[in-house]
Design a protein around this motif. Sequence first.
Motif, PDB file in Angstrom:
ATOM      1  N   THR A 129       0.838  -1.202   0.000  1.00 42.63           N
ATOM      2  CA  THR A 129       0.000   0.000   0.000  1.00 42.63           C
ATOM      3  C   THR A 129       0.872   1.252   0.000  1.00 42.63           C
ATOM      4  O   THR A 129       0.626   2.204  -0.756  1.00 42.63           O
ATOM      5  N   THR A 130       1.912   1.265   0.830  1.00 42.23           N
ATOM      6  CA  THR A 130       2.807   2.419   0.877  1.00 42.23           C
ATOM      7  C   THR A 130       3.526   2.609  -0.448  1.00 42.23           C
ATOM      8  O   THR A 130       3.670   3.736  -0.937  1.00 42.23           O
ATOM      9  N   ILE A 131       3.959   1.523  -1.057  1.00 43.67           N
ATOM     10  CA  ILE A 131       4.656   1.605  -2.342  1.00 43.67           C
ATOM     11  C   ILE A 131       3.745   2.184  -3.419  1.00 43.67           C
ATOM     12  O   ILE A 131       4.148   3.060  -4.194  1.00 43.67           O
ATOM     13  N   VAL A 132       2.507   1.716  -3.475  1.00 43.25           N
ATOM     14  CA  VAL A 132       1.578   2.227  -4.487  1.00 43.25           C
ATOM     15  C   VAL A 132       1.279   3.702  -4.244  1.00 43.25           C
ATOM     16  O   VAL A 132       1.189   4.495  -5.193  1.00 43.25           O
ATOM     17  N   ARG A 133       1.153   4.105  -2.991  1.00 42.39           N
ATOM     18  CA  ARG A 133       0.929   5.527  -2.689  1.00 42.39           C
ATOM     19  C   ARG A 133       2.127   6.366  -3.125  1.00 42.39           C
ATOM     20  O   ARG A 133       1.962   7.475  -3.655  1.00 42.39           O
ATOM     21  N   LEU A 134       3.339   5.843  -2.905  1.00 37.80           N
ATOM     22  CA  LEU A 134       4.536   6.564  -3.337  1.00 37.80           C
ATOM     23  C   LEU A 134       4.584   6.660  -4.861  1.00 37.80           C
ATOM     24  O   LEU A 134       4.910   7.721  -5.416  1.00 37.80           O
ATOM     25  N   LEU A 135       4.262   5.581  -5.548  1.00 35.47           N
ATOM     26  CA  LEU A 135       4.241   5.620  -7.014  1.00 35.47           C
ATOM     27  C   LEU A 135       3.248   6.659  -7.522  1.00 35.47           C
ATOM     28  O   LEU A 135       3.520   7.393  -8.478  1.00 35.47           O
ATOM     29  N   ALA A 136       2.082   6.728  -6.879  1.00 34.45           N
ATOM     30  CA  ALA A 136       1.045   7.661  -7.319  1.00 34.45           C
ATOM     31  C   ALA A 136       1.479   9.117  -7.182  1.00 34.45           C
ATOM     32  O   ALA A 136       0.935   9.990  -7.864  1.00 34.45           O
ATOM     33  N   GLU A 137       2.460   9.379  -6.324  1.00 33.10           N
ATOM     34  CA  GLU A 137       2.936  10.743  -6.128  1.00 33.10           C
ATOM     35  C   GLU A 137       4.005  11.155  -7.140  1.00 33.10           C
ATOM     36  O   GLU A 137       4.380  12.334  -7.188  1.00 33.10           O
ATOM     37  N   GLN A 138       4.496  10.211  -7.942  1.00 31.16           N
ATOM     38  CA  GLN A 138       5.578  10.539  -8.861  1.00 31.16           C
ATOM     39  C   GLN A 138       5.041  11.274 -10.086  1.00 31.16           C
ATOM     40  O   GLN A 138       4.113  10.800 -10.748  1.00 31.16           O
ATOM     41  N   PRO A 139       5.599  12.433 -10.422  1.00 28.79           N
ATOM     42  CA  PRO A 139       5.134  13.166 -11.606  1.00 28.79           C
ATOM     43  C   PRO A 139       5.454  12.398 -12.884  1.00 28.79           C
ATOM     44  O   PRO A 139       6.473  11.728 -12.984  1.00 28.79           O
ATOM     45  N   GLY A 140       4.546  12.471 -13.834  1.00 28.02           N
ATOM     46  CA  GLY A 140       4.757  11.809 -15.113  1.00 28.02           C
ATOM     47  C   GLY A 140       4.425  10.339 -15.122  1.00 28.02           C
ATOM     48  O   GLY A 140       4.694   9.633 -16.105  1.00 28.02           O
ATOM     49  N   LEU A 141       3.823   9.852 -14.056  1.00 29.44           N
ATOM     50  CA  LEU A 141       3.465   8.438 -13.997  1.00 29.44           C
ATOM     51  C   LEU A 141       2.462   8.092 -15.090  1.00 29.44           C
ATOM     52  O   LEU A 141       1.509   8.835 -15.333  1.00 29.44           O
ATOM     53  N   GLN A 142       2.688   6.961 -15.764  1.00 33.42           N
ATOM     54  CA  GLN A 142       1.817   6.525 -16.852  1.00 33.42           C
ATOM     55  C   GLN A 142       1.223   5.158 -16.534  1.00 33.42           C
ATOM     56  O   GLN A 142       1.838   4.135 -16.793  1.00 33.42           O
ATOM     57  N   PRO A 143       0.023   5.092 -15.948  1.00 32.17           N
ATOM     58  CA  PRO A 143      -0.593   3.801 -15.663  1.00 32.17           C
ATOM     59  C   PRO A 143      -1.380   3.285 -16.872  1.00 32.17           C
ATOM     60  O   PRO A 143      -1.959   4.055 -17.637  1.00 32.17           O
ATOM     61  N   LEU A 144      -1.372   1.969 -17.053  1.00 29.26           N
ATOM     62  CA  LEU A 144      -2.092   1.353 -18.160  1.00 29.26           C
ATOM     63  C   LEU A 144      -2.629   0.011 -17.698  1.00 29.26           C
ATOM     64  O   LEU A 144      -1.879  -0.832 -17.191  1.00 29.26           O
ATOM     65  N   THR A 145      -3.913  -0.221 -17.872  1.00 33.75           N
ATOM     66  CA  THR A 145      -4.537  -1.492 -17.497  1.00 33.75           C
ATOM     67  C   THR A 145      -4.649  -2.394 -18.725  1.00 33.75           C
ATOM     68  O   THR A 145      -4.348  -2.000 -19.845  1.00 33.75           O
ATOM     69  N   GLY A 146      -5.085  -3.641 -18.498  1.00 35.67           N
ATOM     70  CA  GLY A 146      -5.335  -4.563 -19.597  1.00 35.67           C
ATOM     71  C   GLY A 146      -4.093  -5.183 -20.194  1.00 35.67           C
ATOM     72  O   GLY A 146      -4.099  -5.586 -21.361  1.00 35.67           O
ATOM     73  N   VAL A 147      -2.997  -5.270 -19.434  1.00 39.55           N
ATOM     74  CA  VAL A 147      -1.783  -5.902 -19.931  1.00 39.55           C
ATOM     75  C   VAL A 147      -1.546  -7.195 -19.160  1.00 39.55           C
ATOM     76  O   VAL A 147      -2.199  -7.470 -18.153  1.00 39.55           O
ATOM     77  N   THR A 148      -0.594  -7.990 -19.629  1.00 36.52           N
ATOM     78  CA  THR A 148      -0.201  -9.217 -18.939  1.00 36.52           C
ATOM     79  C   THR A 148       1.309  -9.284 -18.852  1.00 36.52           C
ATOM     80  O   THR A 148       2.025  -8.662 -19.639  1.00 36.52           O
TER      81      THR A 148
END
Length: 238
Positions: A129-148
Motif C-alpha cells: 500500500t505504501t509503495i503504491v501511494r509513493l508511485l502515485a505521487e511521482q510526476p509523469g506516472l503513466q498507468p495502463l490497465t489490460g496488460v499481462t
Amino acid sequence: MRPAASDVSRGPYSYLETRQWGHQAFPDGDGRLPPSVQRIQWWRSLAGAGRQVTWDETDGGCRQDGGDTRTSGGMEGPAGIAGRIAADPDRLRRQLMAGSLPQERRPRHVVSVIMYLPDWGYLDRSARTTIVRLLAEQPGLQPLTGVTDRAGRPAVRVAVRDTDSLGTVLDVVLLLHPVSGQLLASYDEVVGAAANTDPNYLTNLHGYRLYLDQRRTPTTQQPAAGCAGPATTPGRTR
C-alpha cells in the motif's frame, strides 16, 4: 490493496523466485551480446541470513549456474531499509534515496529502487500500500490497465519516462497485480534511441525481470530448489 494469497504464509525467511532475461558477458561474432535467461531463488531473514541458488535457462534447460550459496549473515538490504518499510510514502522515499546524489532522485530512480525491494524481504499488504501511494505521487506516472506479464498474469503497467545520459529515452516499468499490488515484473523499455546508443541496449524490453513466487517460509529448504514454475510467454505489455 486487497490481501494476496501469500500474505498468510509464515516463517522467518522471505522467499523470492525470479526469472530474468538479459545478455551474456561475451559478444558473438557480430559484436552483440547473446541473450541469457536465469532463474534465481532467494531465501533471506531480517538478520541477513539466507541462501541463493541460480539456474541457467538460456536454452530452455535447467542447469545450476554457480554454487548453492548459504550464509548466516551479510545479505544486506538497500541503504536505509533496516528490515522494515516505512508506512508513510514520504518517509519511504527518503529510505529509498538514502545516500543517493541529487541527480539520482528523479522519479525513474524511485521506480528503479522499488524493482529490487522484494529481494530483501516479503512485501506484505501494508508495504505494498505504501509503495503504491509513493508511485502515485511521482510526476509523469503513466498507468495502463489490460496488460499481462510473461507468465500470462493480468497486470497494471506503471511507467515513468526519462532520458539517460546518452540521450536514450526509456520507460522504467513495473507490472503490478491489479488487486493486491504485488510486483509481477519489471523492465526498461527503449522508446527512442540516440545515435550513439550501445546496440546491445536496443532490444524493445531490456532486463525483463519476472517475479514468479513471493512468500514467507520457515526454512531455506522450502520450497525446494529447482526450475519448476509456470511457463512464460512474451506477454501483452502495452
